[in-house]
Design an enzyme around this catalytic site. Sequence first.
Site, PDB file in Angstrom:
ATOM      1  N   ASP A  23       0.806  -1.220   0.000  1.00 38.95           N
ATOM      2  CA  ASP A  23       0.000   0.000   0.000  1.00 38.95           C
ATOM      3  C   ASP A  23       0.842   1.275   0.000  1.00 38.95           C
ATOM      4  O   ASP A  23       0.430   2.316   0.513  1.00 38.95           O
ATOM      5  CB  ASP A  23      -0.961   0.028   1.207  1.00 38.95           C
ATOM      6  CG  ASP A  23      -1.885  -1.169   1.212  1.00 38.95           C
ATOM      7  OD1 ASP A  23      -2.243  -1.641   0.114  1.00 38.95           O
ATOM      8  OD2 ASP A  23      -2.243  -1.638   2.301  1.00 38.95           O
ATOM      9  N   LYS A  26       1.820   2.211  -5.013  1.00 42.03           N
ATOM     10  CA  LYS A  26       2.340   1.661  -6.265  1.00 42.03           C
ATOM     11  C   LYS A  26       1.400   1.953  -7.433  1.00 42.03           C
ATOM     12  O   LYS A  26       1.834   2.298  -8.525  1.00 42.03           O
ATOM     13  CB  LYS A  26       2.529   0.135  -6.130  1.00 42.03           C
ATOM     14  CG  LYS A  26       3.523  -0.257  -5.048  1.00 42.03           C
ATOM     15  CD  LYS A  26       3.619  -1.763  -4.883  1.00 42.03           C
ATOM     16  CE  LYS A  26       2.391  -2.430  -4.326  1.00 42.03           C
ATOM     17  NZ  LYS A  26       2.036  -2.060  -2.949  1.00 42.03           N
ATOM     18  N   GLY A  50      -4.629  -4.248  -3.809  1.00 40.50           N
ATOM     19  CA  GLY A  50      -5.593  -3.193  -4.137  1.00 40.50           C
ATOM     20  C   GLY A  50      -4.768  -1.971  -4.509  1.00 40.50           C
ATOM     21  O   GLY A  50      -4.128  -1.374  -3.654  1.00 40.50           O
ATOM     22  N   HIS A  51      -4.722  -1.661  -5.795  1.00 34.49           N
ATOM     23  CA  HIS A  51      -3.894  -0.547  -6.280  1.00 34.49           C
ATOM     24  C   HIS A  51      -4.805   0.591  -6.734  1.00 34.49           C
ATOM     25  O   HIS A  51      -5.596   0.420  -7.667  1.00 34.49           O
ATOM     26  CB  HIS A  51      -2.999  -1.021  -7.426  1.00 34.49           C
ATOM     27  CG  HIS A  51      -1.998  -2.067  -7.002  1.00 34.49           C
ATOM     28  ND1 HIS A  51      -1.117  -2.662  -7.862  1.00 34.49           N
ATOM     29  CD2 HIS A  51      -1.733  -2.595  -5.766  1.00 34.49           C
ATOM     30  CE1 HIS A  51      -0.358  -3.523  -7.180  1.00 34.49           C
ATOM     31  NE2 HIS A  51      -0.728  -3.495  -5.918  1.00 34.49           N
ATOM     32  N   GLN A 233       1.855  -6.084  -3.204  1.00 34.72           N
ATOM     33  CA  GLN A 233       2.300  -6.208  -1.807  1.00 34.72           C
ATOM     34  C   GLN A 233       3.602  -5.402  -1.624  1.00 34.72           C
ATOM     35  O   GLN A 233       3.758  -4.386  -2.274  1.00 34.72           O
ATOM     36  CB  GLN A 233       2.498  -7.675  -1.416  1.00 34.72           C
ATOM     37  CG  GLN A 233       1.199  -8.460  -1.247  1.00 34.72           C
ATOM     38  CD  GLN A 233       0.571  -8.919  -2.554  1.00 34.72           C
ATOM     39  OE1 GLN A 233       1.215  -9.591  -3.330  1.00 34.72           O
ATOM     40  NE2 GLN A 233      -0.677  -8.576  -2.793  1.00 34.72           N
TER      41      GLN A 233
HETATM   42  P1  GDP Z   1      -0.792   0.380  -3.498  1.00 29.33           P
HETATM   43  O1  GDP Z   1      -1.379  -0.894  -3.021  1.00 29.33           O
HETATM   44  O2  GDP Z   1       0.682   0.450  -3.241  1.00 29.33           O
HETATM   45  O3  GDP Z   1      -1.126   0.713  -4.922  1.00 29.33           O
HETATM   46  O4  GDP Z   1      -1.431   1.521  -2.589  1.00 29.33           O
HETATM   47  P2  GDP Z   1      -2.997   1.677  -2.239  1.00 29.33           P
HETATM   48  O5  GDP Z   1      -3.706   2.180  -3.425  1.00 29.33           O
HETATM   49  O6  GDP Z   1      -3.509   0.465  -1.558  1.00 29.33           O
HETATM   50  O7  GDP Z   1      -2.894   2.776  -1.084  1.00 29.33           O
HETATM   51  C1  GDP Z   1      -2.342   4.024  -1.314  1.00 29.33           C
HETATM   52  C2  GDP Z   1      -3.406   5.083  -1.022  1.00 29.33           C
HETATM   53  O8  GDP Z   1      -2.793   6.355  -0.898  1.00 29.33           O
HETATM   54  C3  GDP Z   1      -4.424   5.237  -2.128  1.00 29.33           C
HETATM   55  O9  GDP Z   1      -5.655   5.579  -1.553  1.00 29.33           O
HETATM   56  C4  GDP Z   1      -3.886   6.398  -2.953  1.00 29.33           C
HETATM   57  O10 GDP Z   1      -4.906   7.114  -3.648  1.00 29.33           O
HETATM   58  C5  GDP Z   1      -3.290   7.252  -1.885  1.00 29.33           C
HETATM   59  N1  GDP Z   1      -2.117   8.047  -2.279  1.00 29.33           N
HETATM   60  C6  GDP Z   1      -1.109   7.723  -3.137  1.00 29.33           C
HETATM   61  N2  GDP Z   1      -0.173   8.691  -3.146  1.00 29.33           N
HETATM   62  C7  GDP Z   1      -0.586   9.641  -2.263  1.00 29.33           C
HETATM   63  C8  GDP Z   1      -0.021  10.852  -1.792  1.00 29.33           C
HETATM   64  O11 GDP Z   1       1.075  11.267  -2.174  1.00 29.33           O
HETATM   65  N3  GDP Z   1      -0.744  11.547  -0.860  1.00 29.33           N
HETATM   66  C9  GDP Z   1      -1.947  11.122  -0.393  1.00 29.33           C
HETATM   67  N4  GDP Z   1      -2.567  11.854   0.514  1.00 29.33           N
HETATM   68  N5  GDP Z   1      -2.510   9.975  -0.820  1.00 29.33           N
HETATM   69  C10 GDP Z   1      -1.820   9.234  -1.722  1.00 29.33           C
HETATM   70  P1  IMO Z   2      -0.974  -4.171  -2.237  1.00 27.96           P
HETATM   71  O1  IMO Z   2      -0.519  -4.748  -3.558  1.00 27.96           O
HETATM   72  C1  IMO Z   2      -1.044  -4.580   2.096  1.00 27.96           C
HETATM   73  C2  IMO Z   2      -1.226  -8.667   3.691  1.00 27.96           C
HETATM   74  C3  IMO Z   2      -2.468  -9.116   4.406  1.00 27.96           C
HETATM   75  C4  IMO Z   2      -1.831 -10.083   5.403  1.00 27.96           C
HETATM   76  C5  IMO Z   2      -0.731 -10.743   4.576  1.00 27.96           C
HETATM   77  C6  IMO Z   2      -1.118 -12.086   3.983  1.00 27.96           C
HETATM   78  O2  IMO Z   2      -2.253  -3.429  -2.312  1.00 27.96           O
HETATM   79  O3  IMO Z   2       0.135  -3.415  -1.597  1.00 27.96           O
HETATM   80  P2  IMO Z   2      -2.705 -12.763   1.933  1.00 27.96           P
HETATM   81  O4  IMO Z   2      -4.161 -12.517   1.699  1.00 27.96           O
HETATM   82  O5  IMO Z   2      -1.814 -12.208   0.881  1.00 27.96           O
HETATM   83  O6  IMO Z   2      -2.389 -14.198   2.239  1.00 27.96           O
HETATM   84  O7  IMO Z   2      -2.379 -11.967   3.315  1.00 27.96           O
HETATM   85  O8  IMO Z   2      -0.425  -9.824   3.554  1.00 27.96           O
HETATM   86  N1  IMO Z   2      -1.445  -8.139   2.308  1.00 27.96           N
HETATM   87  C7  IMO Z   2      -1.339  -6.844   1.980  1.00 27.96           C
HETATM   88  N2  IMO Z   2      -1.119  -5.758   2.749  1.00 27.96           N
HETATM   89  N3  IMO Z   2      -1.163  -4.455   0.765  1.00 27.96           N
HETATM   90  C8  IMO Z   2      -1.347  -5.542  -0.030  1.00 27.96           C
HETATM   91  O9  IMO Z   2      -1.314  -5.482  -1.364  1.00 27.96           O
HETATM   92  C9  IMO Z   2      -1.492  -6.794   0.588  1.00 27.96           C
HETATM   93  N4  IMO Z   2      -1.715  -8.052   0.131  1.00 27.96           N
HETATM   94  C10 IMO Z   2      -1.671  -8.858   1.189  1.00 27.96           C
HETATM   95  O10 IMO Z   2      -3.119  -8.050   5.048  1.00 27.96           O
HETATM   96  O11 IMO Z   2      -1.212  -9.370   6.436  1.00 27.96           O
HETATM   97 MG    MG Z   3      -2.934  -1.561  -1.816  1.00 23.86          MG
END
Ligand code: GDP
Ligand code: IMO
Ligand code: MG
Length: 436
Positions: A23, A26, A50-51, A233
């Site tokens: 998270d 990415k 979840g991206h 991840q």
């Molecule tokens: P990922 O799994 O690495 O793609 O990240 P996620 O999408 O799960 O979580 C990142 C969250 O931070 C998302 O809700 C993005 O919209 C948000 N985000 C990304 N870059 C920034 C930033 O620079 N500032 C803020 N406030 N939010 C951001």
């Molecule tokens: P993105 O790509 C954050 C965590 C779960 C749990 C562990 C194992 O959005 O960064 P799983 O279901 O993979 O067997 O769970 O990994 N986890 C993540 N945490 N971002 C993710 O993906 C994750 N995918 C799995 O919360 O701790």
């Molecule tokens: Mg994510």
Amino acid sequence: MRDDKRMSKKGKVTVLVGAQWGDEGKGKLIDILTENVDYVARFQGGNNAGHTVVIEQDKYVLHLIPSGILHAGKICVIGNGVVIDPKALIEEIEFLKEKGIDVEHRLKISEKAHVIFPYHRKLDELREVKQKGRIGTTKKGIGPCYADKVSRVGIRVADLFDKEYFKTRLEANIAEKNVILKNLYASEGFSVEEIFNEYLKYAEYFRKYVCDTITLLNNAIREGKSVLCEGAQGTYLDVDYGTYPFVTSSNATAGGACIGAGVGPSRIDEVLGVVKAYTTRVGEGPFPTMFNDELMEKIREKGAEFGSTTGRARRCGWFDAVLVRNAVIINGIDKVIITKLDVLDELATIKVCVSYRYKGEIYTTIPGIPGFLEQCEPMYEELSGWQRDTSKIQQYNDLPVNARKYVSRLRELIDTEIMIVSVGKSRKQTLICNIK
Ligand code: GDP
Ligand code: IMO
Ligand code: MG
């Protein structure tokens, strides 16, 4: 050998990974970097990811489809290292199609990717509920599916198109899983016929997307096309390098791109690592720099730190330079991207973990001692905050001086170039800085 390679035309291959616990942002960065590439390929994980990509008023949360799909004309690959839940993938495809995005001509699914079945989801869920030492998984069936892959009983995408072979494998799997479900978990078993028929329909739906993505990508590279490999991840969720056993079941580090996309190590030109300006973690497992309750609430709210896949509240903490420096080494990261700097805007002081103390000794690496990260005491350095809104700033040099000092200090501590600093969700809140 090297000369031969130089003589043949070769497109640039970049790998982008998360350098913390996932998270990191990415999705946002893949979307931005896609503008300059021809192909984007996911290489591991499944719909546990979840991206998030925010474009104007629209928010897209991508779970299986590469975040490059929002750029017209770019080819998006789900590589052989990914585990695919067909139902989840169909939902995602249909959602994008409704939004007017051309998926049909641009999405390619590896015939070698493994398939998630309902019994994988069920076993994942039951283990979480009934076994001691839960991991806090997403319950999407990821671990059980990868376990079947490694146990050599898994079912791959191509298998779904050979009815007889598929049925034999499914029967063997369900026979074994039903014994475990009934005897160990006192849960109902699954019917072969039901799943067989359901998955045959999925196979028909996917037929036009499935191909040999390994040849596709390697031919593209040879023709001079550029490829961006999208990690899911993060480094500390990697099954080898993460905080085992609180990890996912795939290699989320850069080496995973070679295995999961079928692109050899000699083809990779650059590795990018994404980190938050602080740290978050969702699910169980150690987290040395976790905030106290008050700060946790504040940053969780400001950073909207709730899981993109499960909606669970993410735990939040200070930036851990020990973790990130080690992630740079493990992944061979060339450049780092820092996201969510804006989330720290209101703080008067900001801490950064520079080492750990454990049983009287100082560590700057993470030894394999069981319980080390649970028991170590983080050693902090304190920096002054900037207490100004950074979210509307458009040039790196216009950031408040203390914000730039913070970024420079992180750069020193992790000893790696900082390429980009992100100050908001949207594409335009992205400051290119290239601090060497
Ligand atoms: P990922 O799994 O690495 O793609 O990240 P996620 O999408 O799960 O979580 C990142 C969250 O931070 C998302 O809700 C993005 O919209 C948000 N985000 C990304 N870059 C920034 C930033 O620079 N500032 C803020 N406030 N939010 C951001
Ligand atoms: P993105 O790509 C954050 C965590 C779960 C749990 C562990 C194992 O959005 O960064 P799983 O279901 O993979 O067997 O769970 O990994 N986890 C993540 N945490 N971002 C993710 O993906 C994750 N995918 C799995 O919360 O701790
Ligand atoms: Mg994510």
